[in-house]
Write an enzyme that holds these catalytic residues in place. Sequence first.
Site, PDB file in Angstrom:
ATOM      1  N   ASP A  81       0.858  -1.187   0.000  1.00 51.03           N
ATOM      2  CA  ASP A  81       0.000   0.000   0.000  1.00 51.03           C
ATOM      3  C   ASP A  81       0.902   1.249   0.000  1.00 51.03           C
ATOM      4  O   ASP A  81       2.137   1.121   0.005  1.00 51.03           O
ATOM      5  CB  ASP A  81      -0.910  -0.077   1.248  1.00 51.03           C
ATOM      6  CG  ASP A  81      -2.072   0.896   1.185  1.00 51.03           C
ATOM      7  OD1 ASP A  81      -2.496   1.252   0.074  1.00 51.03           O
ATOM      8  OD2 ASP A  81      -2.559   1.313   2.254  1.00 51.03           O
ATOM      9  N   HIS A 178      -9.086   9.200   4.785  1.00 47.47           N
ATOM     10  CA  HIS A 178      -8.356   8.169   5.539  1.00 47.47           C
ATOM     11  C   HIS A 178      -8.726   8.330   7.000  1.00 47.47           C
ATOM     12  O   HIS A 178      -8.557   9.409   7.569  1.00 47.47           O
ATOM     13  CB  HIS A 178      -6.842   8.356   5.378  1.00 47.47           C
ATOM     14  CG  HIS A 178      -6.306   7.828   4.086  1.00 47.47           C
ATOM     15  ND1 HIS A 178      -5.548   8.594   3.226  1.00 47.47           N
ATOM     16  CD2 HIS A 178      -6.398   6.602   3.512  1.00 47.47           C
ATOM     17  CE1 HIS A 178      -5.203   7.851   2.181  1.00 47.47           C
ATOM     18  NE2 HIS A 178      -5.712   6.643   2.325  1.00 47.47           N
TER      19      HIS A 178
HETATM   20  P1  13P Z   1      -9.051   3.898   6.340  1.00 49.33           P
HETATM   21  O1  13P Z   1      -8.039   4.004   7.449  1.00 49.33           O
HETATM   22  O2  13P Z   1      -9.973   5.053   6.281  1.00 49.33           O
HETATM   23  O3  13P Z   1      -9.795   2.607   6.374  1.00 49.33           O
HETATM   24  O4  13P Z   1      -8.229   3.946   4.966  1.00 49.33           O
HETATM   25  C1  13P Z   1      -7.322   2.936   4.673  1.00 49.33           C
HETATM   26  C2  13P Z   1      -6.636   3.174   3.390  1.00 49.33           C
HETATM   27  O5  13P Z   1      -7.173   3.779   2.482  1.00 49.33           O
HETATM   28  C3  13P Z   1      -5.282   2.623   3.240  1.00 49.33           C
HETATM   29  O6  13P Z   1      -4.738   2.852   2.000  1.00 49.33           O
END
Ligand code: 13P
Length: 278
Positions: A81, A178
Site C-alpha cells: 500500500d 483516511h
Molecule cells: P481507512 O483508514 O480510512 O480505512 O483507509 C485505509 C486506506 O485507504 C489505506 O490505503
Amino acid sequence: MITTTKELLAQAEKTNSAIAAFNCYNAETIQAAIAAGEKANKGVIIAYGERYQDYMNIEAFAAFTKALAAQASIPVALHLDHSYQLETIKKAISAGFSSVMYDGSALPMEENVKTTKHVVELAHAEGVFVEAEIGSMQKGEFSDEEEGDGKLTDPAEAAWFVKETNVDFLAASIGTVHGMYKGEPNLQLDLLHDIANSIEIPLVLHGGSGTPEDQILKAIDRGIRKINVNTEISLAAVKTIREQLNENPTIHLSNLMTAAQDHMTEQMVRIIEVYKNN
Ligand code: 13P
C-alpha cells in the site's frame, strides 16, 4: 492459495463486487484478514504500507503472509500500500508482492507521471502490478496516513494519467477520507461514474473505514473493485485490548492478542460481506 491482486480484481469485476484490502502490519492483522476471508469465503488482499517497516520487516511480512496463504482455502494477494520510496518498492518486488502502490499524489503532476512510469517499468518487468493515485484524500480521525489536500480526481486527467503511465489500478479521490469521518460522509458518485467511464482499468477506493454501507454499494455499482480498510480494524482491536485489560490487567499476552484478533476477524467478515454486493 496465493494469487495476484489483478486476478482478484478481475473476479470482482465479473461479480460486480469489491475485494477488501485490509492494512496489515503484524501477525494478528494478517491472521485475522485471512481467517475473515475464509469465513466469508471470499479472496482478500493483505496490504502492507511503507510506514510499517519499522514495526514489521517487509521480507518477514511477505514470507509470513505467503506461508499462511499457501494453507488458506481462499485466494490471498499480497499488496504494497502507499509507498513513496523506490527502495521500498524494489524490496516489495523482490519479496514477492503481487502489486505495489506508488503514491505520487502529493507531487507536481509531471513528476508524479515520470516516477510512476519508472515504477511501472520496474514492476512490470517482474510481473508485478502497479496502483497509483490521482487527486488526494484528506485525513479524518484516528488515521496514521499522510494528510492530503482533498483534491477530487478529474476524469479527463485520470484518463490521461493512465494512458501516460500504463498503471494497472487507479485510486480515485471521490470524497472518502483516511480514518473516521469528522462530518457526514458524502461520496461523489456522479464523479465516480464519470471516472469509471473514462478509464478501462479497475478503480480503487481508499478510506473504507466508516463509509456507510449504502454509499459503498453505490460505489461498487459504479466500478470500485478494491476497497482499502485500516483505521476501523485498528480501533476494533484497541477496544478489545482496553476491555480485556480492564477485566484482567495481568492477562497473558497471547490471550490478549487472540481476543484482539478474533474481534478484528469478526469486523473484517462483516466488511467482506458488504463488499460482496449480493
Ligand atoms: P481507512 O483508514 O480510512 O480505512 O483507509 C485505509 C486506506 O485507504 C489505506 O490505503
